[in-house]
Scaffold this motif. Structure first.
Motif, PDB file in Angstrom:
ATOM      1  N   GLY A   1       0.794  -1.218   0.000  1.00  0.00           N
ATOM      2  CA  GLY A   1       0.000   0.000   0.000  1.00  0.00           C
ATOM      3  C   GLY A   1       0.830   1.273   0.000  1.00  0.00           C
ATOM      4  N   LEU A   2       2.152   1.145   0.127  1.00  0.00           N
ATOM      5  CA  LEU A   2       3.029   2.321   0.178  1.00  0.00           C
ATOM      6  C   LEU A   2       4.001   2.346  -0.994  1.00  0.00           C
ATOM      7  N   ARG A   3       3.615   1.759  -2.096  1.00  0.00           N
ATOM      8  CA  ARG A   3       4.500   1.656  -3.257  1.00  0.00           C
ATOM      9  C   ARG A   3       4.311   2.769  -4.290  1.00  0.00           C
ATOM     10  N   VAL A   4       3.692   3.854  -3.919  1.00  0.00           N
ATOM     11  CA  VAL A   4       3.549   4.982  -4.831  1.00  0.00           C
ATOM     12  C   VAL A   4       4.924   5.587  -5.083  1.00  0.00           C
ATOM     13  N   THR A   5       5.182   5.972  -6.319  1.00  0.00           N
ATOM     14  CA  THR A   5       6.529   6.427  -6.689  1.00  0.00           C
ATOM     15  C   THR A   5       6.807   7.880  -6.330  1.00  0.00           C
ATOM     16  N   THR A   6       5.767   8.695  -6.180  1.00  0.00           N
ATOM     17  CA  THR A   6       5.976  10.097  -5.808  1.00  0.00           C
ATOM     18  C   THR A   6       4.701  10.667  -5.201  1.00  0.00           C
ATOM     19  N   LEU A   7       4.850  11.695  -4.405  1.00  0.00           N
ATOM     20  CA  LEU A   7       3.711  12.381  -3.806  1.00  0.00           C
ATOM     21  C   LEU A   7       2.902  13.123  -4.870  1.00  0.00           C
ATOM     22  N   GLY A   8       1.638  13.365  -4.588  1.00  0.00           N
ATOM     23  CA  GLY A   8       0.836  14.187  -5.478  1.00  0.00           C
ATOM     24  C   GLY A   8       1.192  15.658  -5.327  1.00  0.00           C
ATOM     25  N   GLU A   9       0.818  16.454  -6.307  1.00  0.00           N
ATOM     26  CA  GLU A   9       1.116  17.891  -6.234  1.00  0.00           C
ATOM     27  C   GLU A   9       0.401  18.548  -5.055  1.00  0.00           C
ATOM     28  N   LEU A  10      -0.871  18.200  -4.873  1.00  0.00           N
ATOM     29  CA  LEU A  10      -1.647  18.792  -3.779  1.00  0.00           C
ATOM     30  C   LEU A  10      -1.173  18.282  -2.427  1.00  0.00           C
ATOM     31  N   THR A  11      -0.925  16.975  -2.336  1.00  0.00           N
ATOM     32  CA  THR A  11      -0.468  16.439  -1.053  1.00  0.00           C
ATOM     33  C   THR A  11       0.923  16.971  -0.699  1.00  0.00           C
ATOM     34  N   TRP A  12       1.773  17.149  -1.693  1.00  0.00           N
ATOM     35  CA  TRP A  12       3.097  17.697  -1.427  1.00  0.00           C
ATOM     36  C   TRP A  12       3.005  19.097  -0.825  1.00  0.00           C
ATOM     37  N   ALA A  13       2.090  19.892  -1.337  1.00  0.00           N
ATOM     38  CA  ALA A  13       1.933  21.247  -0.794  1.00  0.00           C
ATOM     39  C   ALA A  13       1.516  21.202   0.674  1.00  0.00           C
ATOM     40  N   HIS A  14       0.623  20.288   1.024  1.00  0.00           N
ATOM     41  CA  HIS A  14       0.184  20.172   2.417  1.00  0.00           C
ATOM     42  C   HIS A  14       1.294  19.611   3.309  1.00  0.00           C
ATOM     43  N   ILE A  15       2.043  18.648   2.795  1.00  0.00           N
ATOM     44  CA  ILE A  15       3.135  18.065   3.573  1.00  0.00           C
ATOM     45  C   ILE A  15       4.209  19.105   3.860  1.00  0.00           C
ATOM     46  N   ARG A  16       4.573  19.888   2.860  1.00  0.00           N
ATOM     47  CA  ARG A  16       5.575  20.941   3.070  1.00  0.00           C
ATOM     48  C   ARG A  16       5.109  21.945   4.127  1.00  0.00           C
ATOM     49  N   ALA A  17       3.821  22.220   4.135  1.00  0.00           N
ATOM     50  CA  ALA A  17       3.307  23.245   5.041  1.00  0.00           C
ATOM     51  C   ALA A  17       3.102  22.741   6.467  1.00  0.00           C
ATOM     52  N   HIS A  18       2.766  21.454   6.632  1.00  0.00           N
ATOM     53  CA  HIS A  18       2.277  21.011   7.935  1.00  0.00           C
ATOM     54  C   HIS A  18       3.018  19.846   8.581  1.00  0.00           C
ATOM     55  N   VAL A  19       3.818  19.094   7.843  1.00  0.00           N
ATOM     56  CA  VAL A  19       4.457  17.895   8.398  1.00  0.00           C
ATOM     57  C   VAL A  19       5.838  18.232   8.938  1.00  0.00           C
ATOM     58  N   ASP A  20       6.125  17.768  10.158  1.00  0.00           N
ATOM     59  CA  ASP A  20       7.385  18.114  10.815  1.00  0.00           C
ATOM     60  C   ASP A  20       8.570  17.299  10.314  1.00  0.00           C
ATOM     61  N   ASP A  21       8.332  16.022  10.001  1.00  0.00           N
ATOM     62  CA  ASP A  21       9.431  15.181   9.544  1.00  0.00           C
ATOM     63  C   ASP A  21       8.852  13.910   8.936  1.00  0.00           C
ATOM     64  N   ILE A  22       9.677  13.199   8.178  1.00  0.00           N
ATOM     65  CA  ILE A  22       9.324  11.882   7.655  1.00  0.00           C
ATOM     66  C   ILE A  22      10.495  10.957   7.940  1.00  0.00           C
TER      67      ILE A  22
END
Length: 358
Positions: A226-247
């Motif tokens: 379920g985690l084999r996506v090759t890259t983040l989406g454009e919209l999800t990337w914008a939210h991750i950059r704004a709100h996620v502290d770390d991965i």
């Protein structure tokens, strides 16, 4: 996508989905958001229902098309059947047979393609154009993200003194919604994504400051299908950059151990895609707030301090868990869950609440 969108999604979903409980992981300060208790065994129903309930009458009449490695497929098929819509789902030929069978059981038409997420997306777009179907993306869509974000609202209500939330990362829909909700209401709470070492495109993106794509044959190596996506989406990337502290990332061995220990100790059956968060918290060696540690500790984790907030967790409305356990970290562990026996999904009627026994 804003907090208001997530709150609107919760209102929209209230007649269709029940609230899942927090379950303690014994002898730690971890609590697991048991999304495996949803009718299809995963959080994906939240976004699928929110998207389908937002369609116009004309769109409903024409039907929908989705692409998925499994759980989104089952969610769209389930929601479409409940709402009386026609659904076509594009899935990889290598998808687990349990997920293929469950999707078929809901009456969806399945179209099989190769294992690359880009191939699934392209085929879904082709079918949408040819048949006039409305696309229901697996993650890069405001309604999908808002539906997933309702998980974050429930977490803060059931555990208001949480300090850190760990979320699995694939295309980024779940963590985008959860992080948006949590940061809008509690900006002090840390939101940390978790993915496999063998499919760490999201971590690479966060480090590089731009979306990074991994080859399909590389991400296919991980056990976490379920985690084999090759890259983040454009919209999800914008939210991750704004709100996620770390991965952070975990190994295949750590995921296997987490699946086993979650079943043995928390009594929840999670597939590796969901158990990555338990692996990160307990075995990953990351500088996260330590499970079971003292309440006053502060530990560095990625881009900032993780302020531990310890205390007795208030009783959840969904399931009263009388426990004096101190806690600091919540894990969205079971966003993917195995079904022990494959049976056709039951369809709830408007207003029906689902319980653990279902």
């Amino acid at each position: 996508m804003t907090l208001a969108d997530i709150q609107a999604a919760r209102t929209r979903l209230r007649d269709w989905l029940g609230r899942t409980p927090l379950v303690p992981f014994p002898d730690t300060n971890l609590w697991l958001k048991a999304e495996n208790l949803q009718p299809t065994g995963a959080f994906k129903l939240r976004g699928a229902f929110n998207k389908l309930l937002s369609l116009t009458p004309e769109q409903r009449e024409r039907g929908v098309v989705a692409h998925s490695s499994g759980n989104h497929a089952g969610a769209v098929a389930y929601a479409a059947r409940a709402l009386g819509l026609r659904a076509v789902v594009v899935m990889p030929a290598g998808a687990p047979q349990t997920k293929l069978a469950a999707t078929r059981a809901c009456g969806a038409e399945i179209v099989l393609v190769g294992n690359a997420s880009e191939e699934r997306a392209a085929k879904a777009a082709e079918l949408a154009q040819a048949r006039g179907l409305t696309p229901v993306p697996p993650y890069d869509d405001p309604h999908i993200i808002a539906g997933a974000g309702t998980v974050g609202l429930e977490l803060l209500e059931d555990c208001p003194d949480v300090g850190t939330v760990l979320v699995p990362v694939s295309g980024g829909g779940l963590i985008s919604g959860v992080a948006t909700a949590i940061k809008a209401l509690r900006p002090d709470v840390r939101v940390i994504g978790v993915e496999p070492e063998l499919a760490a495109d999201a971590q690479a993106s966060l480090r590089a400051g731009q979306r990074v794509a991994w080859p399909a044959d590389e991400v296919a190596r991980t056990l976490a299908d379920g985690l084999r996506v090759t890259t983040l989406g454009e919209l999800t990337w914008a939210h991750i950059r704004a709100h996620v502290d770390d991965i952070v990332t975990v190994s295949e061995a750590q995921m296997r151990r987490a699946v086993r220990d979650t079943a043995l100790h928390a009594r929840l059956v999670a597939e590796p895609s969901g158990a990555v968060t338990v692996a990160a918290a307990l075995y990953g060696g990351h500088r996260l707030p330590r499970p079971g540690g003292g309440g006053g500790q502060r530990r560095q984790s990625g881009r900032g301090d993780a302020g531990g907030i310890a205390g007795r967790r208030p009783l959840t409305p969904a399931r009263r868990l009388a426990s004096p356990t101190l806690h600091r970290t919540l894990n969205l562990t079971n966003h993917h869950a195995l079904r022990v026996k494959v049976t056709p999904y039951g369809i709830p009627q408007s207003g029906q609440e689902w319980t653990e026994s279902q």
